[in-house]
Design a protein around this motif. Structure first.
Motif, PDB file in Angstrom:
ATOM      1  N   ARG A 119       6.823   0.016  11.170  1.00 58.77           N
ATOM      2  CA  ARG A 119       7.811  -1.022  11.470  1.00 58.77           C
ATOM      3  C   ARG A 119       7.791  -2.146  10.433  1.00 58.77           C
ATOM      4  NH1 ARG A 119       5.627  -0.195  16.686  1.00 58.77           N
ATOM      5  NH2 ARG A 119       4.465  -2.157  16.514  1.00 58.77           N
ATOM      6  N   GLY A 120       6.976  -1.969   9.370  1.00 61.79           N
ATOM      7  CA  GLY A 120       6.910  -2.973   8.314  1.00 61.79           C
ATOM      8  C   GLY A 120       5.992  -4.134   8.626  1.00 61.79           C
ATOM      9  N   HIS A 121       5.119  -3.970   9.639  1.00 61.68           N
ATOM     10  CA  HIS A 121       4.200  -5.042  10.026  1.00 61.68           C
ATOM     11  C   HIS A 121       2.777  -4.588   9.737  1.00 61.68           C
ATOM     12  CE1 HIS A 121       2.626  -8.510  12.069  1.00 61.68           C
ATOM     13  NE2 HIS A 121       2.021  -7.769  12.996  1.00 61.68           N
ATOM     14  N   LEU A 122       2.089  -5.310   8.873  1.00 65.57           N
ATOM     15  CA  LEU A 122       0.729  -4.945   8.470  1.00 65.57           C
ATOM     16  C   LEU A 122      -0.345  -5.654   9.278  1.00 65.57           C
ATOM     17  CD1 LEU A 122       1.186  -4.915   4.579  1.00 65.57           C
ATOM     18  CD2 LEU A 122       1.214  -2.982   6.156  1.00 65.57           C
ATOM     19  N   GLY A 123       0.046  -6.357  10.314  1.00 67.01           N
ATOM     20  CA  GLY A 123      -0.930  -7.048  11.146  1.00 67.01           C
ATOM     21  C   GLY A 123      -1.190  -8.464  10.681  1.00 67.01           C
ATOM     22  N   TYR A 124      -2.122  -9.114  11.368  1.00 70.73           N
ATOM     23  CA  TYR A 124      -2.480 -10.500  11.062  1.00 70.73           C
ATOM     24  C   TYR A 124      -3.910 -10.561  10.521  1.00 70.73           C
ATOM     25  CZ  TYR A 124       1.716 -12.124  13.426  1.00 70.73           C
ATOM     26  OH  TYR A 124       3.020 -12.356  13.772  1.00 70.73           O
ATOM     27  N   ALA A 125      -4.079 -11.351   9.487  1.00 68.05           N
ATOM     28  CA  ALA A 125      -5.410 -11.515   8.899  1.00 68.05           C
ATOM     29  C   ALA A 125      -6.305 -12.291   9.840  1.00 68.05           C
ATOM     30  CB  ALA A 125      -5.286 -12.233   7.558  1.00 68.05           C
ATOM     31  N   TYR A 126      -7.519 -11.790  10.016  1.00 61.74           N
ATOM     32  CA  TYR A 126      -8.454 -12.437  10.928  1.00 61.74           C
ATOM     33  C   TYR A 126      -8.878 -13.813  10.413  1.00 61.74           C
ATOM     34  CZ  TYR A 126      -8.996  -7.577  12.497  1.00 61.74           C
ATOM     35  OH  TYR A 126      -8.764  -6.302  12.932  1.00 61.74           O
ATOM     36  N   THR A 127      -9.103 -13.910   9.109  1.00 61.98           N
ATOM     37  CA  THR A 127      -9.670 -15.138   8.552  1.00 61.98           C
ATOM     38  C   THR A 127      -8.611 -16.138   8.099  1.00 61.98           C
ATOM     39  OG1 THR A 127      -9.864 -13.974   6.440  1.00 61.98           O
ATOM     40  CG2 THR A 127     -11.814 -14.053   7.823  1.00 61.98           C
ATOM     41  N   TYR A 128      -7.414 -15.663   7.751  1.00 63.40           N
ATOM     42  CA  TYR A 128      -6.362 -16.551   7.247  1.00 63.40           C
ATOM     43  C   TYR A 128      -5.393 -16.993   8.332  1.00 63.40           C
ATOM     44  CZ  TYR A 128      -7.858 -15.290   2.509  1.00 63.40           C
ATOM     45  OH  TYR A 128      -8.586 -15.110   1.358  1.00 63.40           O
ATOM     46  N   HIS A 129      -5.443 -16.321   9.486  1.00 64.17           N
ATOM     47  CA  HIS A 129      -4.583 -16.675  10.630  1.00 64.17           C
ATOM     48  C   HIS A 129      -3.104 -16.667  10.257  1.00 64.17           C
ATOM     49  CE1 HIS A 129      -8.276 -17.666  12.705  1.00 64.17           C
ATOM     50  NE2 HIS A 129      -8.581 -18.540  11.754  1.00 64.17           N
ATOM     51  N   GLN A 130      -2.701 -15.675   9.478  1.00 67.59           N
ATOM     52  CA  GLN A 130      -1.300 -15.470   9.151  1.00 67.59           C
ATOM     53  C   GLN A 130      -1.082 -13.996   8.869  1.00 67.59           C
ATOM     54  OE1 GLN A 130      -1.894 -17.855   5.149  1.00 67.59           O
ATOM     55  NE2 GLN A 130       0.030 -16.737   4.995  1.00 67.59           N
ATOM     56  N   SER A 131       0.179 -13.594   8.802  1.00 70.35           N
ATOM     57  CA  SER A 131       0.466 -12.172   8.631  1.00 70.35           C
ATOM     58  C   SER A 131       0.031 -11.694   7.246  1.00 70.35           C
ATOM     59  CB  SER A 131       1.958 -11.914   8.830  1.00 70.35           C
ATOM     60  OG  SER A 131       2.711 -12.508   7.785  1.00 70.35           O
ATOM     61  N   VAL A 132      -0.356 -10.423   7.191  1.00 69.81           N
ATOM     62  CA  VAL A 132      -0.766  -9.828   5.920  1.00 69.81           C
ATOM     63  C   VAL A 132       0.413  -9.771   4.955  1.00 69.81           C
ATOM     64  CG1 VAL A 132      -1.688  -7.741   4.844  1.00 69.81           C
ATOM     65  CG2 VAL A 132      -2.583  -8.505   7.047  1.00 69.81           C
ATOM     66  N   VAL A 133       1.601  -9.526   5.481  1.00 67.11           N
ATOM     67  CA  VAL A 133       2.791  -9.469   4.634  1.00 67.11           C
ATOM     68  C   VAL A 133       2.992 -10.795   3.911  1.00 67.11           C
ATOM     69  CG1 VAL A 133       5.298  -9.241   4.615  1.00 67.11           C
ATOM     70  CG2 VAL A 133       3.923  -7.715   6.031  1.00 67.11           C
ATOM     71  N   SER A 134       2.840 -11.898   4.611  1.00 66.65           N
ATOM     72  CA  SER A 134       3.022 -13.211   3.975  1.00 66.65           C
ATOM     73  C   SER A 134       1.955 -13.463   2.924  1.00 66.65           C
ATOM     74  CB  SER A 134       3.001 -14.317   5.034  1.00 66.65           C
ATOM     75  OG  SER A 134       1.725 -14.404   5.650  1.00 66.65           O
ATOM     76  N   LEU A 135       0.729 -13.009   3.176  1.00 68.92           N
ATOM     77  CA  LEU A 135      -0.332 -13.166   2.186  1.00 68.92           C
ATOM     78  C   LEU A 135      -0.035 -12.350   0.925  1.00 68.92           C
ATOM     79  CD1 LEU A 135      -3.520 -13.031   4.454  1.00 68.92           C
ATOM     80  CD2 LEU A 135      -2.755 -14.970   3.089  1.00 68.92           C
ATOM     81  N   ILE A 136       0.446 -11.120   1.125  1.00 71.89           N
ATOM     82  CA  ILE A 136       0.773 -10.270  -0.019  1.00 71.89           C
ATOM     83  C   ILE A 136       1.947 -10.855  -0.805  1.00 71.89           C
ATOM     84  CG2 ILE A 136       1.699  -8.015  -0.674  1.00 71.89           C
ATOM     85  CD1 ILE A 136       0.009  -6.768   1.506  1.00 71.89           C
ATOM     86  N   LEU A 137       2.956 -11.330  -0.096  1.00 72.38           N
ATOM     87  CA  LEU A 137       4.114 -11.909  -0.776  1.00 72.38           C
ATOM     88  C   LEU A 137       3.742 -13.172  -1.547  1.00 72.38           C
ATOM     89  CD1 LEU A 137       6.920 -11.479   1.915  1.00 72.38           C
ATOM     90  CD2 LEU A 137       6.551 -10.135  -0.163  1.00 72.38           C
ATOM     91  N   THR A 138       2.707 -13.867  -1.100  1.00 69.05           N
ATOM     92  CA  THR A 138       2.258 -15.073  -1.800  1.00 69.05           C
ATOM     93  C   THR A 138       1.433 -14.734  -3.026  1.00 69.05           C
ATOM     94  OG1 THR A 138       2.238 -16.345   0.259  1.00 69.05           O
ATOM     95  CG2 THR A 138       0.948 -17.214  -1.574  1.00 69.05           C
ATOM     96  N   ASN A 139       0.543 -13.754  -2.903  1.00 73.44           N
ATOM     97  CA  ASN A 139      -0.408 -13.455  -3.974  1.00 73.44           C
ATOM     98  C   ASN A 139       0.061 -12.375  -4.940  1.00 73.44           C
ATOM     99  OD1 ASN A 139      -3.176 -14.952  -3.260  1.00 73.44           O
ATOM    100  ND2 ASN A 139      -2.254 -14.275  -1.366  1.00 73.44           N
ATOM    101  N   LEU A 140       0.914 -11.452  -4.475  1.00 76.65           N
ATOM    102  CA  LEU A 140       1.339 -10.353  -5.340  1.00 76.65           C
ATOM    103  C   LEU A 140       2.080 -10.827  -6.592  1.00 76.65           C
ATOM    104  CD1 LEU A 140       1.565  -7.342  -5.884  1.00 76.65           C
ATOM    105  CD2 LEU A 140       3.604  -7.281  -4.429  1.00 76.65           C
TER     106      LEU A 140
END
Length: 317
Positions: A74-95
């Motif tokens: 469904r395009g949802h990679l879950g939520y990061a345990y330590t960052y308290h935000q979605s993995v997709v948002s983390l990837i879009l920020t760092n990629l």
């Protein structure tokens, strides 16, 4: 070409599925876990069990995988345990940061590799060819982490020419383009040196083989200039093996970027993966692994497409 590309994408589905299964199992069987890393010295069996229940880690492994796979589809990679935000948002920020670093290294490395390879092939078996060969072998054998530390020690600490790490100068209220570029010089240089050392050797070998072909002799016999022979006849055929390396090098460049981003504290995918591995943040680790798998497949597909662009005789059906 469109049909061929679609077939390649469909063929990649079983590969990605197998990658997801192996990665999911290996990541979850590593000793320790998110609960232990979160609690630290306060970890007790009762608190660990409570956190595992809240994260859904108390369920059977196959059930955890099915839930995660359903979210992935469904395009949802879950939520990061330590960052308290979605993995997709983390990837879009760092990629994008890692892509800028890697794409810059690929572009400059290929230009330099082509220049060095052609120069060595034209002057093959001469003194300059042997010197460049020894230099490229030396650079290729040099460990990335050691080269990174050496660059920091020399150009940052000793000479003070470039910052030792980070993305920009934190003292600036509004970071400038120059600040970003200053912080990218050293990590990009480390990636470029390693890539040129490997790709330059391939380019030298293929160009040397091409220059002794009959059609090259024919082109010279027709009175064409040496530059025209090299650029219009020899270069295109010699680029084919290098194009193969472009697709195959994406995963290795990302893994190399991981080490470089750690050394230079560069906030990209490599540093994100390293921090997630230390914290046992499963969703981030799985998300990055799947992203690299997709990039590997796209890189090989890109190499096939570039084949047809460089050599019109190659057609896909």
């Amino acid at each position: 070409m469109m049909r061929y590309s679609l077939e390649r994408v469909l063929q990649a589905v079983p590969t990605l599925l197998l990658l997801s299964i192996i990665s999911f199992v290996l990541i979850h069987v590593v000793p320790g876990g998110p609960a232990v890393m979160m609690l630290g010295d306060k970890a007790t069996p009762a608190l660990i069990a409570q956190i595992n229940r809240s994260l859904g880690l108390n369920k059977p492994l196959w059930m955890q995988y099915v839930i995660w796979l359903g979210q992935l589809l469904r395009g949802h990679l879950g939520y990061a345990y330590t960052y308290h935000q979605s993995v997709v948002s983390l990837i879009l920020t760092n990629l994008p940061r890692t892509l800028i670093l890697v794409v810059t290294a690929i572009a400059i490395s290929h230009v330099l590799a082509v220049i060095v390879g052609i120069y060595q092939a034209v002057h093959r078996d001469q003194v300059i060819d042997h010197i460049l060969t020894a230099l490229l072998y030396f650079l290729y054998a040099m460990p990335t982490f050691w080269l990174g530390v050496l660059m920091v020690s020399t150009f940052s600490i000793t000479l003070g020419w470039f910052p030792s790490g980070g993305l920009y100068n934190p003292l600036l209220a509004h970071p400038t383009v120059g600040s970003y570029l200053d912080h990218m010089v050293l990590p990009a240089t480390v990636l470029i040196i390693g890539s040129v050392a490997g790709w330059g050797r391939y380019m030298r070998s293929t160009m040397a083989e091409t220059l002794v072909q009959d059609y090259i002799r024919t082109a010279r016999a027709k009175g064409l200039s040496e530059r025209a022979v090299l650029v219009h006849h020899a270069l295109k055929n010699s680029l084919l093996p290098l194009i193969t390396l472009v697709g195959m090098s994406l995963p290795s460049l990302f893994s190399g970027a991981l080490i470089i981003e750690i050394i230079f504290d560069y906030p990209g995918m490599g540093l994100l993966f390293w921090n997630a591995a230390q914290q046992r943040d499963y969703p981030i680790l799985l998300g990055i692994v799947m992203m690299v798998g997709v990039l590997t497949i796209l890189g090989n597909l890109l190499a096939d497409i570039l084949y047809a662009v460089v050599d019109p005789r190659i057609q896909y059906h």
